[in-house]
Scaffold this motif. Sequence first.
Motif, PDB file in Angstrom:
ATOM      1  N   ASN A  67      64.516  -5.914  25.503  1.00  0.00           N
ATOM      2  CA  ASN A  67      64.273  -5.668  24.005  1.00  0.00           C
ATOM      3  C   ASN A  67      65.666  -5.249  23.241  1.00  0.00           C
ATOM      4  O   ASN A  67      65.759  -5.686  22.036  1.00  0.00           O
ATOM      5  CB  ASN A  67      63.344  -4.084  24.017  1.00  0.00           C
ATOM      6  CG  ASN A  67      62.026  -4.806  24.437  1.00  0.00           C
ATOM      7  OD1 ASN A  67      61.658  -5.744  24.301  1.00  0.00           O
ATOM      8  ND2 ASN A  67      61.257  -3.800  25.052  1.00  0.00           N
ATOM      9  N   GLN A  70      67.397  -8.550  22.382  1.00  0.00           N
ATOM     10  CA  GLN A  70      66.529  -9.152  21.089  1.00  0.00           C
ATOM     11  C   GLN A  70      66.943  -8.466  19.852  1.00  0.00           C
ATOM     12  O   GLN A  70      67.085  -8.887  19.023  1.00  0.00           O
ATOM     13  CB  GLN A  70      65.068  -9.217  21.514  1.00  0.00           C
ATOM     14  CG  GLN A  70      64.778 -10.149  22.327  1.00  0.00           C
ATOM     15  CD  GLN A  70      64.800 -11.630  21.899  1.00  0.00           C
ATOM     16  OE1 GLN A  70      65.334 -11.896  21.008  1.00  0.00           O
ATOM     17  NE2 GLN A  70      63.672 -12.432  22.480  1.00  0.00           N
ATOM     18  N   TYR A 182      61.065  -5.679  17.931  1.00  0.00           N
ATOM     19  CA  TYR A 182      61.623  -5.299  19.312  1.00  0.00           C
ATOM     20  C   TYR A 182      62.446  -3.760  19.396  1.00  0.00           C
ATOM     21  O   TYR A 182      62.112  -3.201  20.537  1.00  0.00           O
ATOM     22  CB  TYR A 182      62.854  -6.305  19.668  1.00  0.00           C
ATOM     23  CG  TYR A 182      62.225  -7.506  20.179  1.00  0.00           C
ATOM     24  CD1 TYR A 182      61.524  -7.684  21.383  1.00  0.00           C
ATOM     25  CD2 TYR A 182      62.232  -8.888  19.359  1.00  0.00           C
ATOM     26  CE1 TYR A 182      61.086  -8.871  21.829  1.00  0.00           C
ATOM     27  CE2 TYR A 182      61.656  -9.936  19.733  1.00  0.00           C
ATOM     28  CZ  TYR A 182      61.096  -9.850  20.834  1.00  0.00           C
ATOM     29  OH  TYR A 182      60.628 -11.224  21.317  1.00  0.00           O
TER      30      TYR A 182
END
Length: 269
Positions: A67, A70, A182
């Motif tokens: 995450n 991202q 995210y």
Amino acid sequence: MITVELAQLLDRATANSEDPFQLPLAVSPWPVTLIVTGYLLFVLKLGRLFMANRAPYDLRTVLRVYNLLQIVYNGTLFMLAIYVIFVVRPYDLNCITVLPQDSPFKTVERVLSYAYYINKYFDLLDTIFIVLRKSYKQISTLHLLHHMYMPITGYCVIRFSGYGGHLIVAGVLNLFVHVVMYSYYYISSQIPPARRRFWWKEYITLLQMLQFVIVFAHTIWTQMQPKCEVPKELTYMSLFAATALFLMFANFYTHAYILAKTKKKQLND
């Protein structure tokens, strides 16, 4: 440094040809076909067979790293794209066409477009992680269609239209949505499940729906420009995709939030 190296790769890949598509995963339909097919086989069959007699994997650390990566990846591309569009200003926002091969900003356009396209393959890991955690209820039809649609459409647009162009607006909006999404995933992963209540979770879906409305409106505006050279096929595809995705996300929002709240209220009365 990474951007410079990627730009050099792109320049080498296109130095001896006028074809701007000679890059990994953008040359032939076979890679995207095999990857998406393998993705579906794993998610719908092979992955579930593999996990049948296994306990769910604890992927909390992996998901936190994923995450964060991202967030950084999408956030960096978003800021670079905003800088190019509004500071460098190589495009007419009323009619965003692919830059010509001799444009001084062509390499930048390729870098941003290709980097965005490649990330659609990394997005497939979302579902792989779900399977490994045995959280199968999260794999909805919308989830699968959305994850399949992005790399397939990305390949088709690059292959037949070129890097950049009209769909830049959709890409920039999608980057922003992914940063928010995210960020939510990362923050929620830091909190115990019993305390995991965020008022803004449902608004992520609304934000996703808003992006499709903006894409639809921008495409209609582009079609209204009398001398615009954006391919009609591309605008028709954009209108269809924005409409279809909006309806699917609206259906999800209705069932996940509106009807769920109504049912909960009825049970409490």
